[in-house]
Design an enzyme around this catalytic site. Sequence first.
Site, PDB file in Angstrom:
ATOM      1  N   GLU A  27       0.827  -1.218   0.000  1.00  0.00           N
ATOM      2  CA  GLU A  27       0.000   0.000   0.000  1.00  0.00           C
ATOM      3  C   GLU A  27       0.858   1.263   0.000  1.00  0.00           C
ATOM      4  O   GLU A  27       0.345   2.368   0.124  1.00  0.00           O
ATOM      5  CB  GLU A  27      -0.944  -0.012   1.219  1.00  0.00           C
ATOM      6  CG  GLU A  27      -2.098  -1.006   1.056  1.00  0.00           C
ATOM      7  CD  GLU A  27      -2.960  -1.164   2.302  1.00  0.00           C
ATOM      8  OE1 GLU A  27      -2.492  -0.819   3.405  1.00  0.00           O
ATOM      9  OE2 GLU A  27      -4.085  -1.666   2.180  1.00  0.00           O
ATOM     10  N   GLY A 101      -4.574 -16.331  -6.224  1.00  0.00           N
ATOM     11  CA  GLY A 101      -5.204 -17.065  -7.314  1.00  0.00           C
ATOM     12  C   GLY A 101      -5.573 -18.490  -6.946  1.00  0.00           C
ATOM     13  O   GLY A 101      -5.893 -19.294  -7.805  1.00  0.00           O
ATOM     14  N   ILE A 104      -7.517 -18.486  -1.568  1.00  0.00           N
ATOM     15  CA  ILE A 104      -7.224 -18.251  -0.146  1.00  0.00           C
ATOM     16  C   ILE A 104      -7.894 -16.960   0.339  1.00  0.00           C
ATOM     17  O   ILE A 104      -8.501 -16.924   1.412  1.00  0.00           O
ATOM     18  CB  ILE A 104      -5.700 -18.239   0.112  1.00  0.00           C
ATOM     19  CG1 ILE A 104      -5.117 -19.612  -0.237  1.00  0.00           C
ATOM     20  CG2 ILE A 104      -5.387 -17.865   1.562  1.00  0.00           C
ATOM     21  CD1 ILE A 104      -3.608 -19.733  -0.043  1.00  0.00           C
ATOM     22  N   ASN A 132      -6.212   0.992  -5.860  1.00  0.00           N
ATOM     23  CA  ASN A 132      -5.973  -0.435  -5.702  1.00  0.00           C
ATOM     24  C   ASN A 132      -6.985  -1.258  -6.511  1.00  0.00           C
ATOM     25  O   ASN A 132      -7.880  -1.908  -5.965  1.00  0.00           O
ATOM     26  CB  ASN A 132      -6.026  -0.796  -4.208  1.00  0.00           C
ATOM     27  CG  ASN A 132      -5.574  -2.215  -3.919  1.00  0.00           C
ATOM     28  OD1 ASN A 132      -5.385  -3.009  -4.842  1.00  0.00           O
ATOM     29  ND2 ASN A 132      -5.428  -2.531  -2.651  1.00  0.00           N
ATOM     30  N   TYR A 139     -13.570  -7.077  -4.347  1.00  0.00           N
ATOM     31  CA  TYR A 139     -14.676  -6.779  -3.438  1.00  0.00           C
ATOM     32  C   TYR A 139     -15.972  -6.480  -4.178  1.00  0.00           C
ATOM     33  O   TYR A 139     -17.043  -6.923  -3.769  1.00  0.00           O
ATOM     34  CB  TYR A 139     -14.322  -5.601  -2.516  1.00  0.00           C
ATOM     35  CG  TYR A 139     -13.186  -5.910  -1.582  1.00  0.00           C
ATOM     36  CD1 TYR A 139     -12.044  -5.122  -1.565  1.00  0.00           C
ATOM     37  CD2 TYR A 139     -13.245  -7.010  -0.722  1.00  0.00           C
ATOM     38  CE1 TYR A 139     -10.989  -5.421  -0.720  1.00  0.00           C
ATOM     39  CE2 TYR A 139     -12.193  -7.316   0.130  1.00  0.00           C
ATOM     40  CZ  TYR A 139     -11.069  -6.524   0.121  1.00  0.00           C
ATOM     41  OH  TYR A 139     -10.024  -6.817   0.953  1.00  0.00           O
TER      42      TYR A 139
END
Lengths: 173, 172
Positions: A27, A101, A104, A132, A139
């Site tokens: 970040e 990928g 998880i 991001n 999400y």
Amino acid sequence: MNFKVRAARKEDCKEISRMIMELAVYEKMADQVKTSHEELERDGFSPNPFYECLIAEVPDEHKTKDGYTVVGYALYFYTYSTWKGRSVYMEDLYVMPDFRGKGIGKGLMAKVAQVGVEKQCVRLQLSVLEWNKPSLDFYIAKGAEDLTAKEGWHFLRFDGQTLDTLAKEAPKD
Amino acid sequence: MSNFILRKAEPKDVPDILRLIKELAKFEKMEEQVILTEKELLEDGFGDHPFYHCVVAEVPEDKQSSDGYTVVGFAMYYFTYDPWIGKLLYLEDFYVMKEFRGYGIGSDILKVLSETAVKTRCSSMHFIVAEWNKSSIEFYKRRGASDLSDEEGWRLYAIDKDDLLKISAKKR
């Protein structure tokens, strides 16, 4: 790849601390990390914890090149909306780059969602940095709505000297 | 009018707290979104594991509001966690009835909360404000607040119960 999602234990805090730093580097805010694993232990594993944490673990034969089997985490806590009641806030969700990928991240988030539903939370909230894109896509695909765009919410903060100054001016009983 | 006290909310304050929550929601143009009940507020704030803490502002009987209320302001907060800096105090709602503004009630509430934050080892107080709410943003910025959405690009996202159920039910 085989992986397991489980509640973090006190002894996992060193791993969680390591991954917190990795996420902060991603970040672009690594210099802002001030907590140590000891503080994480104190704040998450006392009688009155301030957060809960789930970790994703892989079997030994899939460990990272540095020898880690803990490869992801989700840190969350409960909040309260005066309009709707109990909510769960997912503060951090992170999977090490080599382990992405493989479902998880989805697995960690599903467990947070499950805990939230069990605790009668009406929603899950989180915040994402506007640049991001991979996270935003992840999400949004799960039904997340941008409340900053929709309702104009901005995050504000009082910290450091500002907070101390305000505190010193508090009326005495 | 400088006569007011700030105190910790008690169970008996729940009807007033809900009344003020609805007034604030009306001001934020979202009144229909308040589905919380007095029963939930009572259970969630005064049970074994409180989800929130509340401070109320009270005036003496002879200074009551035009509708006869003596509880004229409130602030609801709880503790959250930033993995980078530790404990935070999160200010969820903060409201003073219109006829009682300009007397320093809001200012004092903020100072009391800041003192609570410092005493409980919180590094920071966080909250959200709607960007059109210029008077509130000014109130906070005058006191030194920084806008993390502007400065760092943070955006708030929410996933509602129906989608949460879908996410939690999916098998690997």
